[in-house]
Design a protein around this motif. Structure first.
Motif, mmCIF file in Angstrom:
data_model
loop_
_atom_site.group_PDB
_atom_site.id
_atom_site.type_symbol
_atom_site.label_atom_id
_atom_site.label_comp_id
_atom_site.label_asym_id
_atom_site.label_seq_id
_atom_site.Cartn_x
_atom_site.Cartn_y
_atom_site.Cartn_z
ATOM 1 N N GLY A 571 0.811 -1.215 0.000
ATOM 2 C CA GLY A 571 0.000 0.000 0.000
ATOM 3 C C GLY A 571 0.839 1.257 0.000
ATOM 4 O O GLY A 571 0.535 2.232 -0.706
ATOM 5 N N LYS A 585 -6.376 1.484 -1.925
ATOM 6 C CA LYS A 585 -7.178 1.077 -0.765
ATOM 7 C C LYS A 585 -7.078 -0.419 -0.498
ATOM 8 O O LYS A 585 -7.029 -0.861 0.667
ATOM 9 C CB LYS A 585 -8.642 1.459 -1.000
ATOM 10 C CG LYS A 585 -9.593 0.922 0.053
ATOM 11 C CD LYS A 585 -11.038 1.240 -0.304
ATOM 12 C CE LYS A 585 -12.014 0.584 0.681
ATOM 13 N NZ LYS A 585 -13.415 0.887 0.348
ATOM 14 N N PHE A 588 -4.456 -1.901 2.027
ATOM 15 C CA PHE A 588 -4.678 -1.454 3.403
ATOM 16 C C PHE A 588 -5.915 -2.134 4.003
ATOM 17 O O PHE A 588 -5.903 -2.531 5.176
ATOM 18 C CB PHE A 588 -4.839 0.065 3.449
ATOM 19 C CG PHE A 588 -3.573 0.810 3.164
ATOM 20 C CD1 PHE A 588 -2.407 0.522 3.866
ATOM 21 C CD2 PHE A 588 -3.528 1.794 2.190
ATOM 22 C CE1 PHE A 588 -1.217 1.209 3.605
ATOM 23 C CE2 PHE A 588 -2.357 2.481 1.922
ATOM 24 C CZ PHE A 588 -1.200 2.183 2.625
ATOM 25 N N ALA A 589 -6.956 -2.256 3.200
ATOM 26 C CA ALA A 589 -8.152 -2.953 3.676
ATOM 27 C C ALA A 589 -7.833 -4.412 3.979
ATOM 28 O O ALA A 589 -8.314 -4.974 4.977
ATOM 29 C CB ALA A 589 -9.268 -2.846 2.635
ATOM 30 N N ALA A 601 -1.241 0.326 9.377
ATOM 31 C CA ALA A 601 -2.339 0.184 8.427
ATOM 32 C C ALA A 601 -3.393 1.250 8.676
ATOM 33 O O ALA A 601 -3.919 1.862 7.727
ATOM 34 C CB ALA A 601 -2.948 -1.212 8.537
ATOM 35 N N ASN A 604 -1.985 4.873 7.647
ATOM 36 C CA ASN A 604 -1.858 5.051 6.193
ATOM 37 C C ASN A 604 -3.218 5.073 5.508
ATOM 38 O O ASN A 604 -3.455 5.892 4.607
ATOM 39 C CB ASN A 604 -0.986 3.935 5.610
ATOM 40 C CG ASN A 604 0.497 4.176 5.822
ATOM 41 O OD1 ASN A 604 1.125 4.936 5.083
ATOM 42 N ND2 ASN A 604 1.064 3.542 6.834
ATOM 43 N N TYR A 605 -4.099 4.204 5.917
ATOM 44 C CA TYR A 605 -5.450 4.187 5.337
ATOM 45 C C TYR A 605 -6.175 5.484 5.678
ATOM 46 O O TYR A 605 -6.918 6.038 4.861
ATOM 47 C CB TYR A 605 -6.200 2.972 5.871
ATOM 48 C CG TYR A 605 -7.491 2.646 5.141
ATOM 49 C CD1 TYR A 605 -7.712 3.044 3.826
ATOM 50 C CD2 TYR A 605 -8.498 1.920 5.777
ATOM 51 C CE1 TYR A 605 -8.883 2.734 3.167
ATOM 52 C CE2 TYR A 605 -9.671 1.601 5.131
ATOM 53 C CZ TYR A 605 -9.873 2.008 3.830
ATOM 54 O OH TYR A 605 -11.041 1.701 3.185
ATOM 55 N N ASN A 606 -5.948 5.986 6.868
ATOM 56 C CA ASN A 606 -6.550 7.255 7.280
ATOM 57 C C ASN A 606 -6.100 8.399 6.376
ATOM 58 O O ASN A 606 -6.914 9.236 5.956
ATOM 59 C CB ASN A 606 -6.178 7.540 8.738
ATOM 60 C CG ASN A 606 -6.127 9.026 9.044
ATOM 61 O OD1 ASN A 606 -7.142 9.687 9.172
ATOM 62 N ND2 ASN A 606 -4.915 9.560 9.155
ATOM 63 N N ASP A 625 -13.491 7.140 7.662
ATOM 64 C CA ASP A 625 -12.244 7.501 8.340
ATOM 65 C C ASP A 625 -12.481 7.700 9.838
ATOM 66 O O ASP A 625 -11.682 7.260 10.678
ATOM 67 C CB ASP A 625 -11.688 8.783 7.725
ATOM 68 C CG ASP A 625 -10.226 9.015 8.095
ATOM 69 O OD1 ASP A 625 -9.605 8.093 8.680
ATOM 70 O OD2 ASP A 625 -9.704 10.103 7.800
#
Length: 818
Positions: A571, A585, A588-589, A601, A604-606, A625
């Motif tokens: 990711g 995405k 990370f998901a 995770a 970074n996804y945030n 988020d």
């Protein structure tokens, strides 16, 4: 207990014992594991996420080795004696860490700690049974010592400017090599370059060197083969030299302590030899220490060095020591055995030389610390020794850590705050703004993590093994003593040093300790446990099944965690190379499906979700988020990074009241975070000023009161820090900043407390009124003075000279009513 044959084909060892051919599978696996592990950044404890994947690989490898052990030793799992029951007892250690999950400050760190403790338990069990076979014991012992010597030479290669060569050798199986150089093999701090080798921390490397220095001396005096004596003696100078190059005061302080402890286990002839080898090694090292130190420092300070010259010094000194060792073992050692035979037979004969050694150490310490004798050491090493005192900052800081750890233990007394808790919550309890994510004491950190219950389990486990080993050692013949004594040396050396440092936070060090404990248990004075002598096939099957099921769970968990880490890495790469939201995405998901509380995770996804929301303003992205961050905080309630991201998200949405509440509600978690309190004070003013504009006086008072309480906290903290012991460093900055003073003063001014506002503004006012913040403070300061019937002509004249319009600005402020 006899050593059975587990396969039809078996090799016959030199000592007449059968070494099963099938046992080599387990042996080779363990050997490769011990060679691989130290180069994974010392296998740090998972507090640094760059190292965590190596831990999962280590747990996976340990699990596979335990399955091999279960298959090979199935028939011996009877739990019929005390030794067998230690294999059950050790399982209580990871269980106490599992209990710690209930109240864990960080579920993420706590789960990592559970896996690490399971790895330790597995290595103990494997060592307990495998090392009972004399040839297996010999092979593992030789492997461990060989790995130690490789680490020592690897460190010196880095010191003498050949780090890229050394790193190229190991770079293919470790990610710790960055840009062709092993990361932080040489530490550079205020003391200059310090040797850390594979551990990236000089003090832990010093503990490791201390242990294997004594192992080498023991190996010299035990071995009957000249080439073995020469090899071990050859390594004495590199190890003593490396110990000096770590600049570790703790290593130099604890070395004589451990030395005296070990002398108590030797008969007088061996004691004399140990003392003699220590003197020879020290003298030879001091003869070359200054030029080798200077050459290394020149290289690491950017000057051109001469590695060949440095190696020449080391090799000559080592060859001389090796030659002397051969002569001593060939001629002097047998003579000493004869001459001290009657002495050895006397009661308490082995106490006299340790007592003399203590006196000698005290005299040497006085000479080194109080006279010019320290000048024989290279400059920085001598300076480090000179600074050893009770008011030295390192000692004072450690004492502070321990006092703060006691505060944590009081809040989490029984089962602790979970593995890795100190790194999560130390900021709430800290006495001053230090940044140490380690408590610098294995004992205190262990109490913080698993509480009194877990500590009692560990202490009882260690006490039992030490008691049984020492009891067995006393009643054994010299051959059996020699077979397992290196494990005792390693364990006692590291544990003693760990009383005042975090060596056990390095998983490789923990592996050595628990494998060593397994070796001690394999040799301990053993008795049957009749009450629990369950020999039935059914119980053996049940016990093995429980272990195998547990190991399968560990394998499954480790694989999922490795996959999660791989997904995060993918990711991150996509974030730098792709603009497709769905493509970025996906990994990370996937990582969060495999490990829902992984901070990397989540963060970074945030960032991804917030960026998309900022571009599109679609509520779905904001809500996703928000849920991501709030769910994460339920399992990791002290994660400052996640709180900061939540604040940014609320501010992006315009929900400043919620952002403010996050700052206010969690301020007590970060007692000495200057930035946190500055933001809280600023937000308190802005929210109160907004309420004032809306003519909501009650809400204005509420916000202002909260902000002033935060300001008072900072003022009290600054006053407290003035009372720190003279030699102790404060740590991170913590002071009343101009921004704090400006906003706190404004709040007092708008609460019609002119005198209080004057005091605060004056505290934050700097001399340079060309600075925008200083000029604003001066403006409000002069207005507050006028309101209270006073003035500061010097500041007024300086301000008006810079900007004449400030006169009107001050007048307008004076006329304001609130």
């Amino acid at each position: 207990m006899s050593n059975p044959v587990y396969g039809k084909k078996a090799a016959t060892s030199r000592n007449g014992e059968n070494l099963p051919a099938t046992l080599w599978v387990l042996m080779v696996g363990l050997i490769l594991f011990l060679v691989w592990a130290p180069f994974q950044a010392g296998l740090f404890n998972g507090l640094v996420m760059n190292f965590e994947k190596s831990i999962y690989w280590a747990v996976l490898t340990g699990s596979l080795l335990l399955i091999a052990w279960a298959a090979l030793f199935f028939k011996r799992i009877k739990l019929e004696d005390q030794r067998d029951w230690t294999a059950v007892w050790v399982l209580l250690i990871p269980i106490t860490y599992l209990l710690g999950l209930i109240s864990a400050a960080s579920q993420y760190y706590a789960m990592n700690a559970v896996l690490i403790q399971c790895l330790y338990a597995m290595l103990f069990i494997i060592g307990l049974y495998l090392l009972q076979n004399k040839q297996s014991n010999s092979i593992i012992e030789t492997t461990t010592i060989t790995v130690a010597y490789i680490i020592v030479m690897f460190g010196l290669l880095n010191w003498l400017g050949q780090g890229r060569t050394a790193s190229a050798i190991v770079g293919w199986f470790t990610k710790t090599v960055i840009n062709g150089q092993y990361n932080q093999a040489i530490w550079v701090d205020a003391n200059g370059p310090r040797l850390a080798s594979v551990f990236q921390y000089p003090n832990t490397y010093a503990a490791f060197l201390m242990a294997f220095f004594f192992v080498a001396i023991f190996a010299i005096t035990r071995s009957q083969k000249w080439y073995s004596q020469v090899i071990h003696a050859f390594m004495l100078v590199p190890m003593v030299l490396s110990l000096l190059l770590t600049l570790s005061r703790g290593g130099l302080v604890f070395l004589p302590v451990v030395f005296v402890i070990l002398l108590l286990f030797l008969k007088p002839a061996k004691q004399i030899l140990w003392i003699l080898y220590c003197i020879i090694a020290a003298a030879a090292t001091l003869a070359v220490a200054k030029p080798v130190t200077d050459l290394g420092q020149q290289f690491h300070l950017g000057q051109i060095g001469d590695p060949a010259k440095g190696w020449g010094y080391v090799l000559v000194a080592s060859v001389v020591v090796a030659g002397l060792a051969w002569v001593i073992q060939r001629y002097l050692a047998p003579w000493l055995e004869q001459r001290t035979e009657r002495w050895s037979a006397k009661k308490l004969a082995n106490l006299w030389l340790p007592i003399v050694s203590v006196a000698a150490v005290v005299v040497l310490a006085v000479l080194l610390l109080g006279t010019s004798l320290k000048n024989v050491l290279p400059g920085n090493i001598g300076q480090r020794l000179e600074n050893i005192n009770l008011q030295q900052h390192s000692l004072l800081e450690r004492l502070t850590f321990y006092k703060d750890a006691v505060k944590v233990i009081k809040d989490y007394p029984v089962i602790g705050a979970g593995g890795g808790a100190w790194a999560s919550i130390f900021e709430k309890y800290q006495n001053n703004p230090y940044a140490s994510r380690q408590a610098h004491s294995f004992v205190m950190q262990y109490l913080v993590e698993v509480g009194v219950l877990g500590f009692i389990v560990l202490l009882a486990f260690l006490a039992f093994i030490f008691y049984k080993y020492i009891r067995g050692y006393i009643h054994s013949d010299e051959t059996k003593r020699n077979d397992y004594f290196i494990y005792f040396i390693v364990v006692i050396s590291i544990l003693v040093h760990s009383l005042m440092d975090f060596n056990m936070s390095y998983v490789f060090i923990g592996m050595l300790v628990f494998l060593g404990l397994g070796g001690m248990a394999a040799a301990m004075d053993n008795h049957p446990v009749k009450r629990f002598a369950w020999k039935s096939t059914g119980f053996r099957t049940l016990y093995s099944a429980v272990l195998v099921v547990g190991v399968l769970v560990l394998i499954f968990t480790s694989i999922r965690y490795i996959q999660a880490n791989n997904a995060i890495e993918k990711g991150r790469t996509l974030m730098a190379t792709s603009s497709d939201f769905q493509e970025i995405k996906a990994p990370f998901a996937d990582a969060l499906k495999k490990r829902s509380n992984h901070p990397d995770a989540i963060l970074n996804y945030n960032v991804l979700l917030r960026a998309v929301y900022e571009q599109t303003k679609e509520e779905a992205f904001f809500n996703e988020d928000l849920k991501l961050l709030t769910d994460a905080l339920k399992k990791d309630a002290f994660n400052k990074n996640i709180y900061n991201q939540l604040i940014l998200l609320y501010q992006l949405k315009g929900e400043t009241d919620k952002a403010y509440n996050v700052l206010k509600d969690n301020a007590d978690r970060y007692t000495y975070d200057q930035d946190w309190y500055e933001r809280l004070i600023v937000q308190s003013f802005e929210m109160g000023y907004q309420a004032l504009g809306n003519q909501d006086v009650a809400q204005k008072e509420q916000y202002f009161t909260s902000g002033l309480q935060a300001f008072d906290h900072v003022v009290r903290g600054v006053e407290h820090l003035k009372n720190l012991p003279k030699g102790q460093f404060q740590g991170n900055p913590f002071a009343v900043t101009p921004t704090m003073a400006l906003n706190a003063g404004k709040m007092q001014f708008m609460m019609n407390r002119s005198a209080e506002a004057v005091a605060i503004f004056k505290q934050g006012l700097g001399p340079d009124l060309n600075d925008h913040t200083n000029r604003e403070i001066a403006r409000w300061y002069l207005a507050a003075l006028q309101k209270s019937g006073s003035t500061d002509q010097a500041v007024y004249d300086q301000l008006i000279q810079i900007d004449p319009s400030e006169k009107d600005s001050i007048a307008q402020l004076v006329e304001l009513t609130f």
